[in-house]
Design a protein around this motif. Structure first.
Motif, PDB file in Angstrom:
ATOM      1  N   ILE A  44      10.484   7.028 -10.962  1.00  0.00           N
ATOM      2  CA  ILE A  44      10.499   5.848 -10.096  1.00  0.00           C
ATOM      3  C   ILE A  44      11.903   5.333  -9.813  1.00  0.00           C
ATOM      4  N   GLU A  45      12.907   5.836 -10.493  1.00  0.00           N
ATOM      5  CA  GLU A  45      14.271   5.297 -10.416  1.00  0.00           C
ATOM      6  C   GLU A  45      14.755   5.158  -8.977  1.00  0.00           C
ATOM      7  N   GLY A  46      15.173   3.942  -8.624  1.00  0.00           N
ATOM      8  CA  GLY A  46      15.782   3.690  -7.330  1.00  0.00           C
ATOM      9  C   GLY A  46      14.823   3.584  -6.168  1.00  0.00           C
ATOM     10  N   ALA A  47      13.537   3.787  -6.401  1.00  0.00           N
ATOM     11  CA  ALA A  47      12.563   3.732  -5.312  1.00  0.00           C
ATOM     12  C   ALA A  47      12.098   2.294  -5.094  1.00  0.00           C
ATOM     13  N   GLU A  48      11.434   2.090  -3.990  1.00  0.00           N
ATOM     14  CA  GLU A  48      10.737   0.833  -3.750  1.00  0.00           C
ATOM     15  C   GLU A  48       9.293   1.025  -4.192  1.00  0.00           C
ATOM     16  N   LEU A  49       8.839   0.204  -5.126  1.00  0.00           N
ATOM     17  CA  LEU A  49       7.481   0.321  -5.639  1.00  0.00           C
ATOM     18  C   LEU A  49       6.522  -0.471  -4.768  1.00  0.00           C
ATOM     19  N   VAL A  50       5.392   0.135  -4.436  1.00  0.00           N
ATOM     20  CA  VAL A  50       4.317  -0.540  -3.710  1.00  0.00           C
ATOM     21  C   VAL A  50       3.159  -0.695  -4.677  1.00  0.00           C
ATOM     22  N   ILE A  51       2.805  -1.935  -4.999  1.00  0.00           N
ATOM     23  CA  ILE A  51       1.803  -2.209  -6.033  1.00  0.00           C
ATOM     24  C   ILE A  51       0.869  -3.307  -5.543  1.00  0.00           C
ATOM     25  N   HIS A  52      -0.426  -3.140  -5.764  1.00  0.00           N
ATOM     26  CA  HIS A  52      -1.397  -4.167  -5.394  1.00  0.00           C
ATOM     27  C   HIS A  52      -1.544  -5.145  -6.557  1.00  0.00           C
ATOM     28  N   ASN A  53      -1.173  -6.400  -6.313  1.00  0.00           N
ATOM     29  CA  ASN A  53      -1.066  -7.414  -7.371  1.00  0.00           C
ATOM     30  C   ASN A  53       0.040  -7.013  -8.347  1.00  0.00           C
ATOM     31  N   ALA A  54       1.240  -6.914  -7.804  1.00  0.00           N
ATOM     32  CA  ALA A  54       2.391  -6.388  -8.544  1.00  0.00           C
ATOM     33  C   ALA A  54       2.700  -7.132  -9.849  1.00  0.00           C
ATOM     34  N   PRO A  55       2.593  -8.467  -9.923  1.00  0.00           N
ATOM     35  CA  PRO A  55       2.935  -9.135 -11.189  1.00  0.00           C
ATOM     36  C   PRO A  55       2.164  -8.602 -12.390  1.00  0.00           C
ATOM     37  N   PHE A  56       0.914  -8.179 -12.176  1.00  0.00           N
ATOM     38  CA  PHE A  56       0.119  -7.649 -13.283  1.00  0.00           C
ATOM     39  C   PHE A  56       0.726  -6.358 -13.812  1.00  0.00           C
ATOM     40  N   ALA A  95      -1.929   4.059  -1.125  1.00  0.00           N
ATOM     41  CA  ALA A  95      -0.931   4.642  -0.224  1.00  0.00           C
ATOM     42  C   ALA A  95      -1.489   4.722   1.193  1.00  0.00           C
ATOM     43  N   ASP A  96      -2.728   5.183   1.330  1.00  0.00           N
ATOM     44  CA  ASP A  96      -3.350   5.261   2.654  1.00  0.00           C
ATOM     45  C   ASP A  96      -3.500   3.870   3.273  1.00  0.00           C
ATOM     46  N   VAL A  97      -3.976   2.916   2.474  1.00  0.00           N
ATOM     47  CA  VAL A  97      -4.165   1.552   2.971  1.00  0.00           C
ATOM     48  C   VAL A  97      -2.829   0.943   3.390  1.00  0.00           C
ATOM     49  N   TYR A  98      -1.823   1.112   2.553  1.00  0.00           N
ATOM     50  CA  TYR A  98      -0.507   0.522   2.842  1.00  0.00           C
ATOM     51  C   TYR A  98       0.078   1.089   4.132  1.00  0.00           C
ATOM     52  N   LEU A  99      -0.013   2.392   4.323  1.00  0.00           N
ATOM     53  CA  LEU A  99       0.528   2.996   5.535  1.00  0.00           C
ATOM     54  C   LEU A  99      -0.203   2.490   6.776  1.00  0.00           C
ATOM     55  N   LEU A 100      -1.516   2.325   6.689  1.00  0.00           N
ATOM     56  CA  LEU A 100      -2.276   1.797   7.816  1.00  0.00           C
ATOM     57  C   LEU A 100      -1.976   0.319   8.048  1.00  0.00           C
ATOM     58  N   MET A 101      -1.849  -0.425   6.956  1.00  0.00           N
ATOM     59  CA  MET A 101      -1.621  -1.867   7.056  1.00  0.00           C
ATOM     60  C   MET A 101      -0.238  -2.185   7.621  1.00  0.00           C
ATOM     61  N   THR A 102       0.711  -1.295   7.418  1.00  0.00           N
ATOM     62  CA  THR A 102       2.081  -1.532   7.870  1.00  0.00           C
ATOM     63  C   THR A 102       2.478  -0.583   8.981  1.00  0.00           C
ATOM     64  N   GLY A 103       1.498   0.064   9.605  1.00  0.00           N
ATOM     65  CA  GLY A 103       1.797   1.133  10.546  1.00  0.00           C
ATOM     66  C   GLY A 103       1.897   0.718  11.983  1.00  0.00           C
ATOM     67  N   GLY A 104       2.203  -0.547  12.261  1.00  0.00           N
ATOM     68  CA  GLY A 104       2.346  -0.982  13.642  1.00  0.00           C
ATOM     69  C   GLY A 104       3.550  -0.348  14.302  1.00  0.00           C
ATOM     70  N   GLN A 105       3.674  -0.590  15.596  1.00  0.00           N
ATOM     71  CA  GLN A 105       4.768  -0.003  16.357  1.00  0.00           C
ATOM     72  C   GLN A 105       6.096  -0.506  15.817  1.00  0.00           C
ATOM     73  N   THR A 106       7.003   0.399  15.511  1.00  0.00           N
ATOM     74  CA  THR A 106       8.300   0.023  14.953  1.00  0.00           C
ATOM     75  C   THR A 106       9.419   0.152  15.964  1.00  0.00           C
ATOM     76  N   LEU A 131      -8.737  -3.962  -3.112  1.00  0.00           N
ATOM     77  CA  LEU A 131      -8.556  -2.616  -2.571  1.00  0.00           C
ATOM     78  C   LEU A 131      -9.808  -2.117  -1.865  1.00  0.00           C
ATOM     79  N   ASP A 132     -10.976  -2.395  -2.412  1.00  0.00           N
ATOM     80  CA  ASP A 132     -12.212  -1.952  -1.766  1.00  0.00           C
ATOM     81  C   ASP A 132     -12.389  -2.604  -0.398  1.00  0.00           C
ATOM     82  N   ALA A 133     -12.087  -3.912  -0.317  1.00  0.00           N
ATOM     83  CA  ALA A 133     -12.210  -4.620   0.961  1.00  0.00           C
ATOM     84  C   ALA A 133     -11.232  -4.072   1.987  1.00  0.00           C
ATOM     85  N   LEU A 134     -10.020  -3.753   1.555  1.00  0.00           N
ATOM     86  CA  LEU A 134      -9.026  -3.200   2.471  1.00  0.00           C
ATOM     87  C   LEU A 134      -9.416  -1.797   2.939  1.00  0.00           C
ATOM     88  N   CYS A 135     -10.018  -1.016   2.038  1.00  0.00           N
ATOM     89  CA  CYS A 135     -10.498   0.308   2.436  1.00  0.00           C
ATOM     90  C   CYS A 135     -11.528   0.192   3.553  1.00  0.00           C
TER      91      CYS A 135
END
Length: 235
Positions: free
Chosen positions: A81-93, A163-174, A136-140
């Motif tokens: 994971i070193e140096g990457a950006e972590l994508v976590i659902h409910n990250a504080p946990f 990963a699939d949900v995140y890409l779709l959720m953030t996949g608008g026109q850039t 996660l189930d609701a987002l799926c």
């Protein structure tokens, strides 16, 4: 850009009660594409798994008995994971549990925040879909991601689904690129460049409306005029 979608499973809900990580699952994204690289590890927590947690993820004490303890896998995990950006659902946990493990085994590891950026996909989902369920189930269901295999929680499976949900959720026109053309600087086309038509292009066809289409158009205008008054665009 390198991102790691991460999930953990634990013996319970609170580190203050001595609960520990028992599974870590990660999948790698580079420039928003899955690379096929992943990290997955079951961990012996050196304590019992709470029955309530076991009902959620189905990981039993017997399954973990011969697995390595966190100290035996920490270097490999941190290297992944070193140096990457972590994508976590409910990250504080998850971050709270990972930092707890790092501190317990060796204070020289520091916190995850010093090694990686963190994106909380739950916060992102709540911003995009306020007042709705954003687990996660609701987002799926919302984004059409297949989660039929998710009868129980599992760190690697949940990371793959997220990963699939995140890409779709953030996949608008850039970027706006007209006709798929890029500018000389490598960015998107501004749309202001003149592109002359070829001299030998065929003439554009002229398609006239049929008498039936004209009649339907007149009937529609008459209905609008009857309901709203004068129609300015009568033929």
């Amino acid at each position: 850009m390198r991102q790691i979608v991460l999930d953990t499973e634990t013996t319970g809900l609170e580190t203050a009660q001595g609960h520990r990580i028992i599974e870590i699952g990660c999948v790698e994204l580079v420039n928003r594409k899955l690379t096929g690289r992943h990290y997955h590890q079951y961990i012996n927590p050196e304590r019992e798994v709470d029955s309530g947690a076991m009902e959620v993820h189905g990981i039993t004490n017997e399954m973990l008995a011969d697995k390595p303890v966190f100290a035996q896998v920490v270097e490999e995990f941190l290297a992944f994971i070193e140096g990457a950006e972590l994508v976590i659902h409910n990250a504080p946990f998850d971050i709270g549990f990972i930092d707890h493990e790092l501190k317990q085994w060796n204070t020289r590891y520091g916190s995850i925040a010093k090694r990686c950026g963190v994106v909380d996909s739950l916060v992102l989902a709540r911003t995009k879909h306020p007042g709705q369920k954003n687990n996660l189930d609701a987002l799926c269901k919302r984004y059409g991601v297949d989660n039929t295999q998710r009868e129980l929680h599992g760190a690697l499976l949940d990371a793959e689904i997220l990963a699939d949900v995140y890409l779709l959720m953030t996949g608008g026109q850039t970027a706006l690129s007209l006709g798929g053309q890029s500018s000389k600087e490598g960015g998107a086309s501004s749309g202001t460049e003149r592109r002359p038509l070829a001299n030998d292009r065929p003439p554009l066809p002229v398609i006239e409306a049929s008498e039936e289409e004209f009649a339907a158009h007149r009937a529609k205008l008459e209905a609008i005029e009857k309901a709203a008054g004068q129609v300015l665009w009568r033929d």
